[in-house]
Design an enzyme around this catalytic site. Structure first.
Site, PDB file in Angstrom:
ATOM      1  N   CYS A  39     -15.988   3.841   0.554  1.00  0.00           N
ATOM      2  CA  CYS A  39     -14.861   2.965   0.878  1.00  0.00           C
ATOM      3  C   CYS A  39     -14.349   3.172   2.299  1.00  0.00           C
ATOM      4  CB  CYS A  39     -13.743   3.132  -0.139  1.00  0.00           C
ATOM      5  SG  CYS A  39     -13.077   4.804  -0.250  1.00  0.00           S
TER       6      CYS A  39
ATOM      7  N   GLN B 108     -10.473  -2.689  -3.181  1.00  0.00           N
ATOM      8  CA  GLN B 108     -11.684  -2.010  -2.724  1.00  0.00           C
ATOM      9  C   GLN B 108     -12.836  -2.264  -3.676  1.00  0.00           C
ATOM     10  OE1 GLN B 108     -12.258  -0.016   0.219  1.00  0.00           O
ATOM     11  NE2 GLN B 108     -14.299  -0.550  -0.523  1.00  0.00           N
TER      12      GLN B 108
ATOM     13  N   ARG C 228     -14.105  -6.670   2.321  1.00  0.00           N
ATOM     14  CA  ARG C 228     -12.694  -6.564   1.945  1.00  0.00           C
ATOM     15  C   ARG C 228     -11.955  -7.847   2.345  1.00  0.00           C
ATOM     16  NH1 ARG C 228      -9.993  -1.665   1.545  1.00  0.00           N
ATOM     17  NH2 ARG C 228      -8.131  -2.967   1.280  1.00  0.00           N
TER      18      ARG C 228
ATOM     19  N   ASP D 221     -16.345   9.089  -2.076  1.00  0.00           N
ATOM     20  CA  ASP D 221     -15.158   8.980  -1.237  1.00  0.00           C
ATOM     21  C   ASP D 221     -14.930  10.357  -0.610  1.00  0.00           C
ATOM     22  OD1 ASP D 221     -12.854   8.069  -0.026  1.00  0.00           O
ATOM     23  OD2 ASP D 221     -11.727   7.724  -1.873  1.00  0.00           O
TER      24      ASP D 221
ATOM     25  N   ARG E 203       0.888  -1.171   0.000  1.00  0.00           N
ATOM     26  CA  ARG E 203       0.000   0.000   0.000  1.00  0.00           C
ATOM     27  C   ARG E 203       0.923   1.217   0.000  1.00  0.00           C
ATOM     28  NH1 ARG E 203      -5.372   1.288   1.895  1.00  0.00           N
ATOM     29  NH2 ARG E 203      -5.504   3.305   2.945  1.00  0.00           N
TER      30      ARG E 203
ATOM     31  N   HIS F  62      -7.151   1.335  -6.769  1.00  0.00           N
ATOM     32  CA  HIS F  62      -7.480   0.644  -5.519  1.00  0.00           C
ATOM     33  C   HIS F  62      -8.315  -0.610  -5.860  1.00  0.00           C
ATOM     34  CE1 HIS F  62      -7.895  -0.088  -1.392  1.00  0.00           C
ATOM     35  NE2 HIS F  62      -8.558   0.986  -0.984  1.00  0.00           N
TER      36      HIS F  62
END
Length: 307
Positions: free
Chosen positions: A261, A135, A289, A221, A105, A132
């Site tokens: 998210c 996600q 997830r 987001d 990440r 991402h």
């Protein structure tokens, strides 16, 4: 030596692979809920490399590896040589001799690609500034759980044209649904993968109501993603009118879902009445997830398992 299969962007896998991953995610989730032990990765190790802070990514990968019988190691720039300038290529050569799979990440997508190019084992993108994929894997599985196949549906994105939005666009092309995006002027989504996205896949504009009209899923987001904190005041002003509230959700289909998210800033990009309301599936989305990443890890290490 056989080249490992990596997962660096959503477009790395095709529709058939995703069909398998969604089916396996459902199986693994049912097994976990029933308390059934399934540990195909006993003795396997994941190195988790974090250059960006995390809650859900760290917990979901670490818990997922434990549930599969493996072990996950946490590495960050404060406690490893990466923070002292070790080239990512050297990090890849070392970690892939001591680990069976690597999750990273970080900031730039090119860094993930360099890590993968010098790794002997699969590399998973846990988030970059550009993409991402894990996600969106969870988000689509969540939609399937609640509403069935996403093919032919309409997803509305309201807010910043960021890494999550860009990954939704890749998913729309791979899985056959439409993405409608509304961003403020100056924050539009930039396509980076070189693909052409026709009007049946992608519609972009600056009007949230137009984007949300008849959507099956509305998602957003934070206005200010990690790394852009210095722009907070300017972004807050630019994004006025882009909050997902009850009035905006009313423009979508009556059975539309809401996703985020996380972490969320109630009162900024989303109203509390929406994220805490009956159309919100954000907590299922967060839990998923773990389940989809377990399926992904299994797929990258063991192939298409069907038992």
């Amino acid at each position: 030596m056989t080249q490992p299969r990596h997962y660096l962007q959503f477009s790395d896998l095709d529709k058939n692979a995703y069909r398998h991953l969604f089916q396996r995610s459902a199986v693994l989730k049912r097994r976990q809920s029933a308390g059934e032990l399934y540990r195909p990765l006993v003795g396997k190790v994941m190195s988790m490399v974090f250059e960006k802070n995390s809650t859900r990514t760290r917990v979901s990968f670490e818990a997922g590896m434990a549930q599969l019988g493996g072990h996950a190691m946490f590495l960050d720039t404060k406690t490893s040589q990466m923070g002292r300038g070790e080239p990512v290529e050297d990090t890849a050569r070392v970690l892939s001799r001591m680990s069976d799979i690597i999750m990273i990440r970080t900031f730039e997508q090119t860094l993930v690609e360099r890590l993968a190019a010098h790794s002997r084992v699969p590399v998973i993108n846990g988030l970059t500034n550009e993409y991402h994929p894990c996600q969106i894997l969870a988000d689509i599985f969540t939609f399937i759980e609640h509403r069935g196949p996403i093919e032919g549906k309409t997803v509305a994105w309201v807010g910043d044209g960021n890494n999550v939005c860009r990954t939704w666009l890749q998913a729309a092309r791979v899985l056959g649904f439409k993405l409608k995006v509304a961003t403020p002027v100056g924050y539009a989504l930039t396509v980076l993968d070189g693909h052409e996205y026709g009007p049946d896949v992608f519609e972009a504009g600056h009007d949230p109501e137009a984007a949300v009209a008849d959507a099956d899923l509305v998602t957003t987001d934070v206005f200010t993603s990690m790394g852009f904190e210095g722009e907070f005041a300017a972004r807050l002003k630019a994004f006025e009118g882009f909050q997902v509230n009850a009035a905006l959700m009313a423009k979508a289909r009556p059975d539309a879902l809401f996703m985020h998210c996380l972490p969320a800033h109630r009162g900024e990009e989303v109203a509390a009445e929406v994220i805490d309301g009956p159309q919100s599936v954000v907590w299922d989305e967060a839990e998923n997830r773990m389940h989809v990443q377990k399926a992904l890890i299994e797929y990258l290490l063991l192939g298409s398992v069907n038992h």
